[in-house]
Every structure is written in C-alpha cells, then in structure tokens.
Design a protein around this motif. Structure first.
Motif, PDB file in Angstrom:
ATOM      1  N   GLN A  39       1.689   5.314 -14.767  1.00 49.00           N
ATOM      2  CA  GLN A  39       1.367   6.612 -15.355  1.00 49.00           C
ATOM      3  C   GLN A  39       0.493   6.491 -16.590  1.00 49.00           C
ATOM      4  O   GLN A  39      -0.281   7.399 -16.897  1.00 49.00           O
ATOM      5  CB  GLN A  39       2.645   7.375 -15.683  1.00 49.00           C
ATOM      6  N   ASP A  40       0.583   5.364 -17.306  1.00 50.93           N
ATOM      7  CA  ASP A  40      -0.241   5.186 -18.500  1.00 50.93           C
ATOM      8  C   ASP A  40      -1.659   4.721 -18.170  1.00 50.93           C
ATOM      9  O   ASP A  40      -2.461   4.470 -19.063  1.00 50.93           O
ATOM     10  CB  ASP A  40       0.424   4.207 -19.470  1.00 50.93           C
ATOM     11  N   GLY A  41      -1.990   4.587 -16.862  1.00 55.11           N
ATOM     12  CA  GLY A  41      -3.332   4.193 -16.443  1.00 55.11           C
ATOM     13  C   GLY A  41      -3.527   2.703 -16.279  1.00 55.11           C
ATOM     14  O   GLY A  41      -4.543   2.261 -15.768  1.00 55.11           O
ATOM     15  N   GLN A  42      -2.564   1.904 -16.732  1.00 49.03           N
ATOM     16  CA  GLN A  42      -2.642   0.456 -16.589  1.00 49.03           C
ATOM     17  C   GLN A  42      -2.067   0.046 -15.237  1.00 49.03           C
ATOM     18  O   GLN A  42      -1.268   0.763 -14.654  1.00 49.03           O
ATOM     19  CB  GLN A  42      -1.860  -0.223 -17.717  1.00 49.03           C
ATOM     20  N   TYR A  43      -2.473  -1.127 -14.774  1.00 47.32           N
ATOM     21  CA  TYR A  43      -1.937  -1.637 -13.513  1.00 47.32           C
ATOM     22  C   TYR A  43      -0.695  -2.461 -13.765  1.00 47.32           C
ATOM     23  O   TYR A  43      -0.608  -3.190 -14.742  1.00 47.32           O
ATOM     24  CB  TYR A  43      -2.981  -2.481 -12.782  1.00 47.32           C
ATOM     25  N   GLU A  44       0.254  -2.343 -12.877  1.00 48.30           N
ATOM     26  CA  GLU A  44       1.460  -3.159 -12.949  1.00 48.30           C
ATOM     27  C   GLU A  44       1.578  -3.963 -11.664  1.00 48.30           C
ATOM     28  O   GLU A  44       1.347  -3.447 -10.580  1.00 48.30           O
ATOM     29  CB  GLU A  44       2.695  -2.288 -13.165  1.00 48.30           C
ATOM     30  N   GLY A  45       1.880  -5.245 -11.805  1.00 49.02           N
ATOM     31  CA  GLY A  45       2.099  -6.086 -10.640  1.00 49.02           C
ATOM     32  C   GLY A  45       3.453  -5.770 -10.037  1.00 49.02           C
ATOM     33  O   GLY A  45       4.375  -5.373 -10.740  1.00 49.02           O
ATOM     34  N   CYS A  46       3.561  -5.959  -8.747  1.00 48.98           N
ATOM     35  CA  CYS A  46       4.801  -5.568  -8.087  1.00 48.98           C
ATOM     36  C   CYS A  46       5.501  -6.711  -7.363  1.00 48.98           C
ATOM     37  O   CYS A  46       6.683  -6.925  -7.571  1.00 48.98           O
ATOM     38  CB  CYS A  46       4.536  -4.444  -7.101  1.00 48.98           C
ATOM     39  N   ASN A  47       4.828  -7.436  -6.504  1.00 45.58           N
ATOM     40  CA  ASN A  47       5.546  -8.346  -5.622  1.00 45.58           C
ATOM     41  C   ASN A  47       4.988  -9.757  -5.511  1.00 45.58           C
ATOM     42  O   ASN A  47       5.708 -10.643  -5.086  1.00 45.58           O
ATOM     43  CB  ASN A  47       5.582  -7.768  -4.199  1.00 45.58           C
ATOM     44  N   PHE A  48       3.731  -9.981  -5.821  1.00 47.47           N
ATOM     45  CA  PHE A  48       3.112 -11.240  -5.422  1.00 47.47           C
ATOM     46  C   PHE A  48       2.742 -12.172  -6.564  1.00 47.47           C
ATOM     47  O   PHE A  48       2.231 -13.236  -6.344  1.00 47.47           O
ATOM     48  CB  PHE A  48       1.892 -10.960  -4.543  1.00 47.47           C
ATOM     49  N   GLY A  49       2.968 -11.779  -7.803  1.00 44.49           N
ATOM     50  CA  GLY A  49       2.750 -12.671  -8.932  1.00 44.49           C
ATOM     51  C   GLY A  49       1.444 -12.453  -9.657  1.00 44.49           C
ATOM     52  O   GLY A  49       0.535 -11.778  -9.184  1.00 44.49           O
ATOM     53  N   GLN A  50       1.365 -13.056 -10.834  1.00 44.61           N
ATOM     54  CA  GLN A  50       0.230 -12.850 -11.730  1.00 44.61           C
ATOM     55  C   GLN A  50      -1.092 -13.356 -11.169  1.00 44.61           C
ATOM     56  O   GLN A  50      -2.139 -12.767 -11.435  1.00 44.61           O
ATOM     57  CB  GLN A  50       0.518 -13.501 -13.080  1.00 44.61           C
ATOM     58  N   ALA A  51      -1.081 -14.443 -10.415  1.00 41.16           N
ATOM     59  CA  ALA A  51      -2.334 -14.978  -9.868  1.00 41.16           C
ATOM     60  C   ALA A  51      -2.962 -13.992  -8.892  1.00 41.16           C
ATOM     61  O   ALA A  51      -4.183 -13.771  -8.915  1.00 41.16           O
ATOM     62  CB  ALA A  51      -2.089 -16.321  -9.186  1.00 41.16           C
ATOM     63  N   ILE A  52      -2.157 -13.369  -8.039  1.00 37.38           N
ATOM     64  CA  ILE A  52      -2.673 -12.371  -7.092  1.00 37.38           C
ATOM     65  C   ILE A  52      -3.138 -11.139  -7.852  1.00 37.38           C
ATOM     66  O   ILE A  52      -4.213 -10.589  -7.583  1.00 37.38           O
ATOM     67  CB  ILE A  52      -1.603 -11.994  -6.045  1.00 37.38           C
ATOM     68  N   ASP A  53      -2.355 -10.692  -8.837  1.00 37.05           N
ATOM     69  CA  ASP A  53      -2.741  -9.535  -9.656  1.00 37.05           C
ATOM     70  C   ASP A  53      -4.115  -9.757 -10.283  1.00 37.05           C
ATOM     71  O   ASP A  53      -4.997  -8.895 -10.213  1.00 37.05           O
ATOM     72  CB  ASP A  53      -1.732  -9.289 -10.776  1.00 37.05           C
ATOM     73  N   ALA A  54      -4.297 -10.919 -10.908  1.00 41.69           N
ATOM     74  CA  ALA A  54      -5.555 -11.223 -11.584  1.00 41.69           C
ATOM     75  C   ALA A  54      -6.710 -11.293 -10.595  1.00 41.69           C
ATOM     76  O   ALA A  54      -7.813 -10.814 -10.883  1.00 41.69           O
ATOM     77  CB  ALA A  54      -5.436 -12.539 -12.355  1.00 41.69           C
ATOM     78  N   ASP A  55      -6.491 -11.864  -9.414  1.00 43.39           N
ATOM     79  CA  ASP A  55      -7.562 -11.960  -8.423  1.00 43.39           C
ATOM     80  C   ASP A  55      -7.994 -10.578  -7.955  1.00 43.39           C
ATOM     81  O   ASP A  55      -9.186 -10.319  -7.783  1.00 43.39           O
ATOM     82  CB  ASP A  55      -7.115 -12.813  -7.240  1.00 43.39           C
ATOM     83  N   ILE A  56      -7.041  -9.692  -7.748  1.00 43.03           N
ATOM     84  CA  ILE A  56      -7.375  -8.341  -7.296  1.00 43.03           C
ATOM     85  C   ILE A  56      -8.156  -7.585  -8.370  1.00 43.03           C
ATOM     86  O   ILE A  56      -9.134  -6.907  -8.084  1.00 43.03           O
ATOM     87  CB  ILE A  56      -6.103  -7.563  -6.900  1.00 43.03           C
ATOM     88  N   LEU A  57      -7.743  -7.717  -9.612  1.00 43.78           N
ATOM     89  CA  LEU A  57      -8.360  -6.942 -10.687  1.00 43.78           C
ATOM     90  C   LEU A  57      -9.594  -7.591 -11.297  1.00 43.78           C
ATOM     91  O   LEU A  57     -10.543  -6.898 -11.649  1.00 43.78           O
ATOM     92  CB  LEU A  57      -7.341  -6.683 -11.797  1.00 43.78           C
ATOM     93  N   GLU A  58      -9.592  -8.915 -11.442  1.00 45.33           N
ATOM     94  CA  GLU A  58     -10.618  -9.565 -12.245  1.00 45.33           C
ATOM     95  C   GLU A  58     -11.457 -10.587 -11.489  1.00 45.33           C
ATOM     96  O   GLU A  58     -12.543 -10.934 -11.927  1.00 45.33           O
ATOM     97  CB  GLU A  58      -9.959 -10.264 -13.441  1.00 45.33           C
ATOM     98  N   GLY A  59     -10.979 -11.096 -10.382  1.00 40.86           N
ATOM     99  CA  GLY A  59     -11.683 -12.150  -9.660  1.00 40.86           C
ATOM    100  C   GLY A  59     -12.711 -11.595  -8.690  1.00 40.86           C
ATOM    101  O   GLY A  59     -13.106 -10.428  -8.745  1.00 40.86           O
TER     102      GLY A  59
END
Length: 111
Positions: A39-59
C-alpha cells in the motif's frame, strides 16, 4: 486437483523423482507470488527470497519487464508471480484481469 503446501526443496525433489520415472503419480504444479506492491508503493518480497526479488526489480529481468511495460502502454508492475508446471500439465480455461508476460523456459505450451 489437490492443494498441498510444501517447501520449494520438497517440490524440486518431487519434480526430479517424476522426471526420472520414480514419482508418486502426481503432476505437481507450483504457484507463488514473488513480489507484490504494498500500500505504501514499495515492493515486498513474498516467497522466493531476496535474490529473486532483486532480479525482478533491478536485474536484466526488471529491465526487460520495464521495456515491455512501456511498449505496451501498461501501468506500473503490481505483482510478479511464478508458475512451474510439469510435462502434460493442464491449466483450466480462465480469463486474467491484468496484463501478463509469459516466459517458457523449456518445452512448449499451447494457448
């Protein structure tokens, strides 16, 4: 179909057993939310870990998603989901209410 909760490691082990011909007869299908916009506009990771989160958003994956979003005139990314199926998996007919990007890693899919 039966809903079963298990760790990703257990899922991978069952998939390997099926692929080698030693499975338990079930066709396992994984679904999980990788990222969701809070709701604050930021992304929150849910199930697969920080490496997957970073790849989706920044890689490279994030850059490709942004190019697709811009070329399609779509809104901001709200959620990233991961689906992993097996040979001969069947998805019931459905209608998605949001735009989707489909990536086939191996094999083929008939739409």
């Amino acid at each position: 179909a039966e809903l079963s909760y298990m760790s990703f490691g257990d899922f991978a082990q069952k998939k390997r057993a099926c692929a080698s011909g030693h499975g338990d007869g079930f066709a396992y299908y994984l679904w999980g939310v990788a990222l969701r916009r809070a709701q604050d506009g930021q992304y929150e990771g849910c199930n697969f870990g920080q490496a997957i989160d970073a790849d989706i958003l920044e890689g490279a994956s994030g850059e490709l998603l942004e190019q697709l979003r811009q070329s399609g005139g779509w809104g901001e990314l709200r959620q990233a989901q991961v689906f992993i199926g097996c040979r001969n998996a069947l998805t019931p007919c459905h209608y998605d209410l949001v735009h989707n990007v489909y990536v086939q890693v191996k094999g083929w899919k008939r739409f």
